[in-house]
Every structure is written in C-alpha cells, then in structure tokens.
Design an enzyme around this catalytic site. Sequence first.
Site, PDB file in Angstrom:
ATOM      1  N   ASP A 169       0.725  -1.002  -0.067  1.00 54.79           N
ATOM      2  CA  ASP A 169       0.120   0.072  -0.082  1.00 54.79           C
ATOM      3  C   ASP A 169       0.952   1.396   0.104  1.00 54.79           C
ATOM      4  OD1 ASP A 169      -1.953   1.941   0.454  1.00 54.79           O
ATOM      5  OD2 ASP A 169      -2.197   1.528   2.438  1.00 54.79           O
ATOM      6  N   ASN A 200      -0.039   4.528  -0.760  1.00 56.31           N
ATOM      7  CA  ASN A 200      -0.816   5.758  -0.194  1.00 56.31           C
ATOM      8  C   ASN A 200      -1.373   5.743   1.159  1.00 56.31           C
ATOM      9  OD1 ASN A 200      -3.021   4.470  -0.903  1.00 56.31           O
ATOM     10  ND2 ASN A 200      -3.895   6.081  -2.457  1.00 56.31           N
ATOM     11  N   ASP A 245      -3.792  -9.340 -17.217  1.00 55.63           N
ATOM     12  CA  ASP A 245      -4.738 -10.437 -17.199  1.00 55.63           C
ATOM     13  C   ASP A 245      -5.950 -10.098 -18.126  1.00 55.63           C
ATOM     14  OD1 ASP A 245      -6.504 -12.547 -16.141  1.00 55.63           O
ATOM     15  OD2 ASP A 245      -5.096 -12.346 -14.175  1.00 55.63           O
ATOM     16  N   ASP A 278      -8.059 -15.200 -18.889  1.00 56.27           N
ATOM     17  CA  ASP A 278      -8.669 -16.018 -17.892  1.00 56.27           C
ATOM     18  C   ASP A 278      -9.409 -16.915 -18.360  1.00 56.27           C
ATOM     19  OD1 ASP A 278      -9.446 -15.593 -14.829  1.00 56.27           O
ATOM     20  OD2 ASP A 278     -11.337 -15.394 -15.811  1.00 56.27           O
ATOM     21  N   GLU A 311      -5.287 -19.473 -19.115  1.00 51.13           N
ATOM     22  CA  GLU A 311      -5.738 -20.075 -18.112  1.00 51.13           C
ATOM     23  C   GLU A 311      -6.745 -21.294 -18.363  1.00 51.13           C
ATOM     24  OE1 GLU A 311      -8.059 -19.970 -13.377  1.00 51.13           O
ATOM     25  OE2 GLU A 311      -8.715 -18.891 -15.461  1.00 51.13           O
ATOM     26  N   HIS A 330      -3.380 -16.660  -6.979  1.00 49.59           N
ATOM     27  CA  HIS A 330      -4.546 -16.065  -6.216  1.00 49.59           C
ATOM     28  C   HIS A 330      -5.815 -16.834  -6.096  1.00 49.59           C
ATOM     29  CE1 HIS A 330      -5.613 -15.761 -10.199  1.00 49.59           C
ATOM     30  NE2 HIS A 330      -7.015 -15.275  -9.824  1.00 49.59           N
ATOM     31  N   ASP A 331      -5.817 -17.983  -6.515  1.00 48.20           N
ATOM     32  CA  ASP A 331      -6.855 -19.009  -6.641  1.00 48.20           C
ATOM     33  C   ASP A 331      -6.816 -20.210  -5.865  1.00 48.20           C
ATOM     34  OD1 ASP A 331      -8.553 -17.365  -8.311  1.00 48.20           O
ATOM     35  OD2 ASP A 331      -7.799 -18.588 -10.123  1.00 48.20           O
TER      36      ASP A 331
END
Length: 583
Positions: A40, A42, A117, A213, A267, A339-340
């Site tokens: 992060d 900001n 992606d 995807d 994918e 991430h899955d």
Amino acid sequence: MEDDRSSEIDLNTDNIQRVNLRDWYKPMSFYQIWVRSFADGNGDGIGDLYGVYDKLEYVKSIGVDGIWFSPIYPSPNADYGYDISDYRDIHPDFGDLDQFKKVLKRAHALGLKVIMDLVVNHTSDEHPWFVESCKGKDNPYSDYYIWRDEPNNWDSLFEGKAWEYNKERGQYYLHIFAKKQPDLNMDNPKVRQEVKDIMRFWLDMGVDGFREDVINFISKKEGLPNGLPFLPAVNGMPYYKDGPHIHEYLAEFRKVCDDYDCFQLGEGPMTTVKSAMKYLTGPTKSLDMMFSFDHMMADCLYTEYVHRPFSLIKLKKAFTKWQYALAGKGWNALYLENHDHPRIISRYGSEHFWRESGTMLAASYIFQQGTPFIYQGQEIGMTNIKLMSIDQYVDVSSITNYHTYHLKEDPERRLHRIHLSSRDSARTPMQWDDTENAGFSRSTPWFYVNPNYHRVNVKKEDADENSILNFYRKCLSLRKNSKTLIYGDYTEHFPKDKNIFMYERSLDSESYLVICSFSRLPVKAHKPAKFAGKRGELVLCNYPDEPVSYGGVFDHVEQELSEIELKKGYFRPYECRVYRYYT
Ligand code: GLC
Ligand code: CA
C-alpha cells in the site's frame, strides 16, 4: 526444441532479442502480483500501483524476468477484479493510467516484462455493455451477452444456478461464475472485435502479453444443451469447456499478438493434456503456454473444497504427465500457487517443517521444463490464514461453499474446510517486515494479516542466507544460467516411490538430478542406475551444511540420522538436493 538448442540464446534476459525470437519467454520466470494485497503506497489500507512501483527492485531481486498483474481494472470486486467494469482504465483504488505507465516504464528499465490479465469470458454486470444489454432486444449491445427466455439446468461455479433473471430485459442471462459476472457472447463478432481492440490498447501502451482468464470457456455449444444432472456445479462444463469455435476465436486473438510479438498464456481450468495440445501445438496453436490444474488436485478433487489427504503419487503423476506430453512440442507454465489456491506449504508441505518444505517445494517445480511462476508471498513461505468465522472471509466461492455443502456437519468442521480451501489464504497482505500490519500499510489493511508475519517476512528472510526467500533466489539463478535446466529433457525416476520425487533434466552430456523428499521422516533415496558409479556434484541443497553436519536443523526431528546414513542417501525431512552429473 531443436531450434531452441541450436539458436544462441543469451541467457542474460536483459539482452533477449524479441525480434524473430518467438520463444523469448522460455528462459524467463514470472512473479504474479495481486495488487490489492501487495503493498500500500498511499496509506489507505489497500495495495496499489504506488506500492508496486516502490517494490519493483525487490521483485527484480528475486531473479524473475517478468510480472503478471492480476486484474487492475475498475471493478466492483464481486470477484476481486475478475469482474471488470472498464477494460481500459485502472481501478481508482490502485492509481490511474499514468501511474500504471510509470510502473511499466520502470519495470522495463529493470528488464522485467509485464503481462496483463485478460478476462473476457465475462464482464461485471456493471460494465456499460451489460447495462445497455439489459435495456432490451433492440439495443446495440443486446447480443453482447447470452440471454434466454428459459434457463437450462447448468449450475454456476460460484453462486447457485448459472442463470439470473433480469427484470428490465425480462430474460435470464448466463453467468458461469458469480451473478455479477455475466458471460459474454463470443459468437458475436462485435464482441470479438472488442476483445481485439482491448488487446491492442494495452499492447500499444507497451505491455508484453496476456494471461487469459478461463480462456477454454469462451465458446459455448450451440443450443446450450442441459448438462448431466448428477454433476453439481460443473454439470454444464462439457458444453462450455473447449467449445466448438474456441480455436477459431483464439486464432483471431493470436493474430493481434503476432503483430506485437507478445505472448499468450491461457488459464485452462479442468483442461486435459489432450485438449491442451490443441491450444499449444500444431495448426490450432494459439497459446504459448497454459495453466493446467491436474497437479493442484493432489489433495483434493476438482476444487480445494473437496479435500483429500495429500498424495505424492498423484502429484508426481500430474507433473510427469504434462512434462512428457509437451516434450519437444509445447511448453509448460509451472506453478504451485496463485490467487486461486490456498498456500502450498499448508497443502503439500508442512507448517511444522516450514522452511524445509517451503524450500523443497520450490525445487520440486522450478527445475521442470517450462516457465516458472511465483505468486507473491510464496517466495517467503506465506501460509494459510485461519479466521474465526465465515463472516470474516470475503471470497465469493468460499462463502458459497460454506453455505451450500456439508450442511449437516457442525460449523467448526465446516469452517475447518474453509481454512483448508479458501482462496482468501492467498490474498492476505504481503508480509514485508515485523512492524505493524507486516509493513504492508500504515493504516488498517483491507484484509486480515496472517499473525505469523513476525516470523515470516521479507526483511527477516532477506537477511538470512538459509531462508526460503534466498532459496528461491538460488533456484532461479541456477535455472537461468543453465541451458540444461531450461531446455533439457525431463525424465522422472522412481515414479512409484511414495516419499521421494526425483526428476532429471538432461542436455547433451550434462544432467541435473533433482531429488525432493516429501516425507516428515528421514527416508532413503536410491540412485538411478544410469548414474551408478558416477559422482555427482551437489549444486543445491535446502539444508545448511549438507550433507554431513546437522547444523541445528534437527532439533525438532525426533528421529536423527547418523553421518553414515546421510552419506548413504538418506534424506532428512523435506530435504531436497540437486546434483549435476556429466555422462
Ligand atoms: C479465473 C481466475 C479466478 C476467477 C475466475 C473467474 O479462474 O483466476 O480468480 O475467479 O477465473 O474470472
Ligand atoms: Ca493504497
């Protein structure tokens, strides 16, 4: 293959020639960034492209050659970015197009490729195309989606039935994923033109390729026939996976990429080797690589939610099946996390033997033939998070699973299933150091930080020569500097051994033997007959001071090995070694 070996490829990726070298991606490795949880910049608690910019040197330091960004476009986040409401902009939480261009420029200056992606099986229901499409059948966007007066019996993969009634239009729309992810009608040439325009938009900006995807789902069988009733969740799959026009559509997308010499990685959920060959080889070749799922099912059935005990035999079979099938014909995309999926140490390794199994798992896949992908946090051995209540989870599929299956079990048992399976475990904030919020943000992060960040973090591991992070660096550097490890043939040894995964990579007279123990007890590994009487040079090991000294690492192991036994080929818990032989 032959071409690769004869052409002189400079393995220093900064010098990779893109011109006339379609295969520039082969020596490379990639790092996947899921921006919301990366860094992060900001201070609003959400990872963003300012944070990414600041961490590019770190990414480079791991030894990768490129970055894959999970979707960073505007999205209502019903599926955390995989529900896109504008394909040509950046999510305001992450920054804006100018900030993206800065990241791209800096990444390129560091010698890192950037791939985006491309999520075109569906959009968000808040995408203007869908908003228009709902307005009626004579709308210009009317046929952008798949509308029916009567739904068929398909289930969605994420949220109940695959059809949702839209009052405004007075019809049902198809959503293979969540309700807020209506499927695009790829049979409509206008939709395909949109996809190609979107690709050009990003390629013109300078991105180097796409991860596409659920690309094997974009062509649906005419008539959308009913699926078999006894296959919950996936009953419609035979009619939307590898559909009738898939290769024509992908050929169109490929043409765009050819203009830019970029690469395409698809994918392919539930893809079989046989169907993958059509995407990766021969006259229908449209993709450079595919993410397959077979090796992600060594402890589960189809989805992580249907959990089974881990089987090394299953894992080895899956790895080897793909390696052998693609040898000399295609190219593998290698991964253990994204991430899955829940974190790999918590699945195929051991949180108890955290460092040992985290390092061994790295060697178990990075040295196979293909392009390795590393998911943020994997390189420091992040593990699954265990939240106290289902209400703390945010992933749509975890929430559906919890409320749909095993309803007769007690809530604790059901929550345990979520601990084992949730995608949220891969989406906790990246652990940078041991300060508050793991150094991810100066304010409260958008999602829970894994409490193990005091022990598992970049800063600590960067300073420790024997850390998981430094082991990933060693693996990538060894691979990058070896033509054998990049292009060599793959052979598995002792496929029936239940504890050891052993594979060889060989090119001309050089061989690397990678030996990985998946056992928490010491086990003996045998030498393949072809190396009998030969002495290999140990080039990598995940235990310090290999092979004879214990170096303190045995403190937690009940059963110790004598020096003699170690010399005789016993492997300590989750030990891995890489030997080089000349024949
Ligand atoms: C892919 C993505 C996953 C997403 C799904 C629907 O599998 O990796 O995160 O939920 O497609 O877009
Ligand atoms: Ca932020």
